[in-house]
Structures are given as C-alpha cells and as structure tokens.
Design a protein around this motif. Structure first.
Motif, PDB file in Angstrom:
ATOM      1  N   GLY A 142       0.777  -1.227   0.000  1.00 19.77           N
ATOM      2  CA  GLY A 142       0.000   0.000   0.000  1.00 19.77           C
ATOM      3  C   GLY A 142       0.807   1.274   0.000  1.00 19.77           C
ATOM      4  O   GLY A 142       0.290   2.350   0.313  1.00 19.77           O
ATOM      5  N   LEU A 143       2.083   1.182  -0.373  1.00 18.61           N
ATOM      6  CA  LEU A 143       2.962   2.345  -0.402  1.00 18.61           C
ATOM      7  C   LEU A 143       3.237   2.782  -1.834  1.00 18.61           C
ATOM      8  O   LEU A 143       3.316   1.945  -2.746  1.00 18.61           O
ATOM      9  CB  LEU A 143       4.289   2.025   0.286  1.00 18.61           C
ATOM     10  N   ASN A 144       3.419   4.083  -2.028  1.00 18.90           N
ATOM     11  CA  ASN A 144       3.885   4.594  -3.310  1.00 18.90           C
ATOM     12  C   ASN A 144       5.407   4.643  -3.260  1.00 18.90           C
ATOM     13  O   ASN A 144       5.975   5.255  -2.356  1.00 18.90           O
ATOM     14  CB  ASN A 144       3.319   5.996  -3.559  1.00 18.90           C
ATOM     15  N   VAL A 145       6.064   3.992  -4.217  1.00 21.82           N
ATOM     16  CA  VAL A 145       7.522   3.900  -4.202  1.00 21.82           C
ATOM     17  C   VAL A 145       8.082   4.603  -5.438  1.00 21.82           C
ATOM     18  O   VAL A 145       7.668   4.315  -6.568  1.00 21.82           O
ATOM     19  CB  VAL A 145       7.993   2.431  -4.187  1.00 21.82           C
ATOM     20  N   VAL A 146       9.023   5.515  -5.217  1.00 22.14           N
ATOM     21  CA  VAL A 146       9.670   6.214  -6.323  1.00 22.14           C
ATOM     22  C   VAL A 146      11.167   5.937  -6.274  1.00 22.14           C
ATOM     23  O   VAL A 146      11.708   5.527  -5.243  1.00 22.14           O
ATOM     24  CB  VAL A 146       9.407   7.730  -6.263  1.00 22.14           C
ATOM     25  N   VAL A 147      11.823   6.143  -7.400  1.00 22.03           N
ATOM     26  CA  VAL A 147      13.280   5.995  -7.485  1.00 22.03           C
ATOM     27  C   VAL A 147      13.863   7.260  -8.101  1.00 22.03           C
ATOM     28  O   VAL A 147      13.145   8.037  -8.722  1.00 22.03           O
ATOM     29  CB  VAL A 147      13.672   4.755  -8.326  1.00 22.03           C
ATOM     30  N   PRO A 148      15.157   7.488  -7.942  1.00 20.59           N
ATOM     31  CA  PRO A 148      15.776   8.669  -8.545  1.00 20.59           C
ATOM     32  C   PRO A 148      15.680   8.651 -10.068  1.00 20.59           C
ATOM     33  O   PRO A 148      15.460   7.600 -10.686  1.00 20.59           O
ATOM     34  CB  PRO A 148      17.244   8.561  -8.095  1.00 20.59           C
ATOM     35  N   ASP A 149      15.872   9.815 -10.661  1.00 17.74           N
ATOM     36  CA  ASP A 149      15.912   9.908 -12.116  1.00 17.74           C
ATOM     37  C   ASP A 149      17.016   9.010 -12.664  1.00 17.74           C
ATOM     38  O   ASP A 149      18.044   8.795 -12.006  1.00 17.74           O
ATOM     39  CB  ASP A 149      16.163  11.352 -12.560  1.00 17.74           C
ATOM     40  N   GLU A 150      16.824   8.547 -13.872  1.00 16.13           N
ATOM     41  CA  GLU A 150      17.791   7.642 -14.487  1.00 16.13           C
ATOM     42  C   GLU A 150      19.190   8.252 -14.554  1.00 16.13           C
ATOM     43  O   GLU A 150      20.191   7.535 -14.468  1.00 16.13           O
ATOM     44  CB  GLU A 150      17.322   7.262 -15.895  1.00 16.13           C
ATOM     45  N   ALA A 151      19.269   9.574 -14.649  1.00 18.84           N
ATOM     46  CA  ALA A 151      20.570  10.244 -14.727  1.00 18.84           C
ATOM     47  C   ALA A 151      21.401  10.024 -13.464  1.00 18.84           C
ATOM     48  O   ALA A 151      22.632  10.138 -13.492  1.00 18.84           O
ATOM     49  CB  ALA A 151      20.371  11.743 -14.953  1.00 18.84           C
ATOM     50  N   ASP A 152      20.751   9.690 -12.370  1.00 23.70           N
ATOM     51  CA  ASP A 152      21.472   9.470 -11.112  1.00 23.70           C
ATOM     52  C   ASP A 152      21.885   8.014 -10.903  1.00 23.70           C
ATOM     53  O   ASP A 152      22.624   7.709  -9.963  1.00 23.70           O
ATOM     54  CB  ASP A 152      20.601   9.906  -9.926  1.00 23.70           C
ATOM     55  N   HIS A 153      21.402   7.118 -11.735  1.00 25.75           N
ATOM     56  CA  HIS A 153      21.640   5.696 -11.503  1.00 25.75           C
ATOM     57  C   HIS A 153      23.111   5.315 -11.654  1.00 25.75           C
ATOM     58  O   HIS A 153      23.653   4.567 -10.835  1.00 25.75           O
ATOM     59  CB  HIS A 153      20.791   4.857 -12.464  1.00 25.75           C
TER      60      HIS A 153
END
Length: 229
Positions: A142-153
């Motif tokens: 039930g959580l919204n999960v985000v990740v950094p922009d691809e430029a930071d990967h």
C-alpha cells in the motif's frame, strides 16, 4: 533461540555487516555471552553478478537455491538473503526450501508503514532501481515507491560497486548521496530506503534530516525478533 539462515557473499562486505549486527543484537537483547545461532553459506559475488549481467536468472536461482538448501540442512529455521539485488529470485529460492524466507522488501514496507508514510523513495544499485521486482513488492503493502531519475543511476551504482563493496567509504561520495536523499525529500518522498547494504556504510540517520530506512538494519532486527520470539 531459533537458528537464522543466511546466504551471503553479495557482497562479502554486506555479509560481514549481517553477521556482526546479528551477534551484537543477540548479545544486547539477551546479555552475557549470548551470540546468535547462525547457519551461513556464501556464494561467489563475481559469478552471480556475471550471470545477472547476462540476464541468466535461472542459473542465479539455482545457485542461491542450492545455497538455501544447504543452510536448511544445517538447521536454519528461516532464511535471509544478504542482498537486495538478488531478491530478484527470492520466490524461486522459497519454492526450493521448506523454511520461510524473511523477505527484505516486506520488512522494509512494514517499517515504512509503522512511520505512517504513504510515499517512499528507494536508492540502491541500478538494477534494483531500474527494475520493479523490489519496488513492486514494497508497493504491494500500500505504499507509493519512487526511485531517482535515471541520470542518477550510473554514479550511484559506481559508488556502490567501485567503492563500497571494496570497503572504501569516501566523504565526497557521502556528500553526493546525501544531496540525492535531500532532493528526493524535496520531490515529495516521506522517507528514503537505503536499498543496498553497502549504502549503510556510507550514510547514517545523523547525516540527514530525512527519515531513512536502512534495509540491512531493519532486516537484522526482524531476524532477531523471529529468532528470539
């Protein structure tokens, strides 16, 4: 006390943290000369990483399943994978053994929910950030999960694989990761998951005001809860 099963070697720096913290935690909770009952096997990080890069997940699953069966045979009551990335095959490992896998994503999700978060960011390896096997499992709670922009990967992945897995903890890298965490907070994340054990060598809660959720620390706590219940 139940016996904690560990599959390590991904990386050995990560595994050393698990082993150390499980024993420190057992001593802290029970006192005296108490140490954790652990059955552990360690795989070759180079081998499984090469298979990951080839997308040969069947072979990775077989290696980790074989390791899991060995840990079970050694008397483990439940199993932890000392890694985030290779939770990609956690379900296959679970199917190959009769003891439960204490899944890292479930542990992290419960910790985030305990803080009443609705949205959380994940930082880790490029693989963990760019694929959905781990974030989807957290989101299923039930959580919204985000990740950094691809430029930071790429730069984050470089810090993990070229510095931290070799035990190199650099202040310049810490500052860069702290800035990324603060940016994710500004973008609306209620907290940030350190989704790679090695990142816990670099960033502590004292470094940032943003709530951080160190996966390994939470995994160890859950394992001790289960072992000492």
């Amino acid at each position: 006390m139940k016996t904690i099963g560990l599959i390590g070697g991904m990386s050995w720096e990560s595994s050393a943290v698990y082993y150390r913290d499980l024993n420190l935690g057992a001593e802290s909770r029970e006192g005296g000369l108490t140490s954790a009952k652990i059955a552990m096997t360690s795989v070759n990080f180079a081998e499984v990483t090469a298979l990951q890069e080839q997308e040969d997940w069947d072979s990775v699953a077989e290696i980790l399943s074989t390791a899991g069966r060995a840990v079970e045979a050694a008397g483990a009551d439940f199993l932890l994978l000392c890694t985030t990335t290779f939770h990609r095959v956690a379900e296959q490992v679970q199917e190959s053994i009769d003891i439960p896998v204490l899944h890292l994503a479930d542990v992290i999700a419960e910790a985030c929910k305990a803080h009443r978060l609705e949205s959380v960011a994940l930082i880790g390896t490029t693989f963990a950030m760019s694929r959905t096997f781990f974030t989807d499992r957290i989101a299923s709670h039930g959580l919204n999960v985000v990740v950094p922009d691809e430029a930071d990967h790429e730069w984050l992945n470089t810090i993990i694989y070229e510095e931290l897995v070799h035990g190199k903890v650099l202040d310049a890298s810490r500052r860069k990761v702290v800035k990324l965490i603060e940016d994710l907070w500004d973008q609306g994340a209620g907290g940030v998951i350190l989704g790679c054990t090695e990142l816990e060598l670099l960033v502590k809660q004292t470094d940032v005001e943003v709530p951080i959720f160190p996966g390994t620390t939470l995994h160890v706590k859950a394992a001790l809860d289960a072992a000492l219940s």
